[in-house]
Scaffold this active site. Sequence first.
Site, PDB file in Angstrom:
ATOM      1  N   TRP A   1     -39.937  95.200  35.161  1.00  0.00           N
ATOM      2  CA  TRP A   1     -38.983  96.240  34.766  1.00  0.00           C
ATOM      3  C   TRP A   1     -37.604  95.648  34.522  1.00  0.00           C
ATOM      4  CZ3 TRP A   1     -35.776  99.496  38.518  1.00  0.00           C
ATOM      5  CH2 TRP A   1     -35.441  98.762  39.672  1.00  0.00           C
TER       6      TRP A   1
ATOM      7  N   GLU B   1     -38.515  96.924  47.829  1.00  0.00           N
ATOM      8  CA  GLU B   1     -39.864  96.444  48.132  1.00  0.00           C
ATOM      9  C   GLU B   1     -40.073  96.072  49.600  1.00  0.00           C
ATOM     10  OE1 GLU B   1     -40.592  94.743  43.605  1.00  0.00           O
ATOM     11  OE2 GLU B   1     -40.182  93.347  45.248  1.00  0.00           O
TER      12      GLU B   1
END
Length: 771
Positions: free
Chosen positions: A358, A498
Amino acid sequence: MQVIKKVEELMGDAKWLVFQEEYNNKLNGKYETLFTLTNGYMGIRGTFEEGSEGERPGSFIAGIFNRGEAQVRELVNVQNWMRLKIYIEGEEIRLDRCELLEFQRILDMKKGVLFRKTVVKDDKGRVTKIEGYRFVSRSNRHRSAIRFFITPLNYEGVIGVENLIEGTVLNSATHPKYRVKHLKVVKNESICKSGIYLETATTDENKRIAVGSTLRIYNLEDINRENIAFFRRFIPLGENSAEYLEFKGEREKTVVVDKFAVTYTSRDVEKDLLKNAVENDLFDFVSRGFDEELEKHIAEYDKLWSVADITIEGDEEADIALRFNIFHLMSSVNEKDPWVSIGAKGLHGEGYKGHVFWDTEIFMLPFFIYVYPEAARTLLMYRYNMLDAARRNAALNGYKGAQYPWESADTGMEETPKWGFDYKGNPVRIWTGDLEHHITADVAFAVWEYFRATNDIDFMLNFGAEIILETARFWASRCEYVEELDRYEINNVIGPDEFHEHVNNNAYTNYFAKWNIKKGLEIIGELKENYPDYYYAITHKISLTPEEVEKWKEVEKKIYIPYDKDKKLIEQFEGYFEKKDYVIEKFDENNMPVWPEGVDVTKLGDTQLIKQADVVMLMLLMPEEFDEETKRINYEYYEKRTMHKSSLSPSMYAIMGLKVGDHRNAYQSFIRSAKVDLADNQGNAVEGIHAASCGGTWQVAVFGFGGLEIDREGVLNINPWLPEKWEKLSYKIFWKGSLLEVTVAKEEVSVKKLKGRETVKIKVKGKEMAL
């Protein structure tokens, strides 16, 4: 015949230069990344031509991937054409084996040229000056060249030069756990009667990579450049191709060695025609000469910089650091190839295996949208060309529509490794490829951002609309209906942060899913009303029925949005506030956060510490969804808990800091982002450039300090703020076909239209203007 320019004559002004003043082989990896030269087709790491200890040589070609014995497909480290060794009376000269009397390397970002100036003394007391420069052509992307100026300062004798193309290269050569050989040599031959040719093939699909090279050696003062080499021998050394030449070196007389190299792959021409293509191009390159190609290359960079350059007056450190980020970002794109994109580490190293994340759409693409729209369209065409693969990916996971992979290579399928290592080196399962689904909406979001800045209706009708509709379809199938709450949820995901895996209703993911479906519905309505032919064509192509559209409306209306409008604090995901709380209080020498005392870095998911901007990122990308107080409250909460363990993070906090008035921290975050590679503040510059951080740094300069934003009505707004020591900020952008120049000083803001026929309406500090 063009005049040969020595190093000092060719080099530009100091504001365009990045220096290495001291040789330390322990820092080779960092400088190899900083000094990588790339033209978007290929990238050549900044290793020393003659080789040195601790080096990580790398030559990468966009689109050349292979799996072989690796976990997943990875960008192949192809044969290294750059090796050029020097011998004095048969003894090899290397930096690690000689006394360094003078040393300097300089990257000229204005010209895309890497310079070197060295004076070495060998163990026999012979002193040799070796200067030179190299470039990877932006004009003809298949061409590269090196020029050496060799001057014996206190001796005479036979000097040998060995020209090599090395096919012994490996991926992960310094990591025994991951070491892979992706290539086999298929041809090792002489070329053009005075050159070398090495052709390799990838082990899986037999993709061919062909490189040809030759040398020209002559006296500097000889305007005719007559060859002075009295000996030449071609030597096929197994997987290496070599030619060795000798000439007579005279005291204080400079000899020029020009190395020409040409690279083609079977992505460019048919396999059977590769050698002919290389030979013909190499012959033409040599015939026209080093200097002609160099001039064309520099002219291409002049064109790019005429729009891309940003000047900061009053802060030299920020000015050069920003320019460094822009240089590497704009060098990494190939606007002519819609089948490749820009990996997270560019073409600068093996980090993240050359995969596309991304990072490209959210962090890099805005630069190209506003500075180089043609390249932005090409990058989005890569996603369109991978749309069928995204459809297969969705089907494999049990969903409809198109699901873009977290890590993408040349096939468009999921390439995320299943296993990696945590901060203590323990093996851990990597879940991002399974669960980090927000990338699908990120791609759709990027399509819309491109369209509203360019008005490229051709792209939207023929390509962009299909991406948005198929990704909306994915989200409608990904959402889960909870009957007792009468709402749709998105469970078991990973958001941008994350550290936390397998979470439910991540705010960023849910907002973007809702946006994606809503935008799909808007596009259906727009096509049906204003472009009926396209409406019927696309709904037929993707088999979109009115019943399915009604289902989208229901899902979009009932997607759970985790936001308490009274408290105005957005919970990053369900249960986040119940995690053990730590607040960051200490920072290291690079102003990067230090782990709070007591944190177990193997159990970060049990804490409120986050890896990177998540909620803050959401508020930046969807500013109209949140009022100013909400932005401030959430910024202040999450800023104290963000470890910035991703280079993507500081730039986003810098922009939001400016939006909410935290100017001091915003500037610090900007410098963190701008110097992520220059200062190596993440400690992994060796793996390649932090390309997303390059894009994020540009965004801070333009969207943050430069104050550029688009309001609800689609009007360009400029509301800048300058740090105290900045006297002036100047940048250029394209807006719907017009080129604008924005200059921000302490007391005034001026906007000029440099190109464009249409009237441009903008707002500067709330005041409407027409250009």
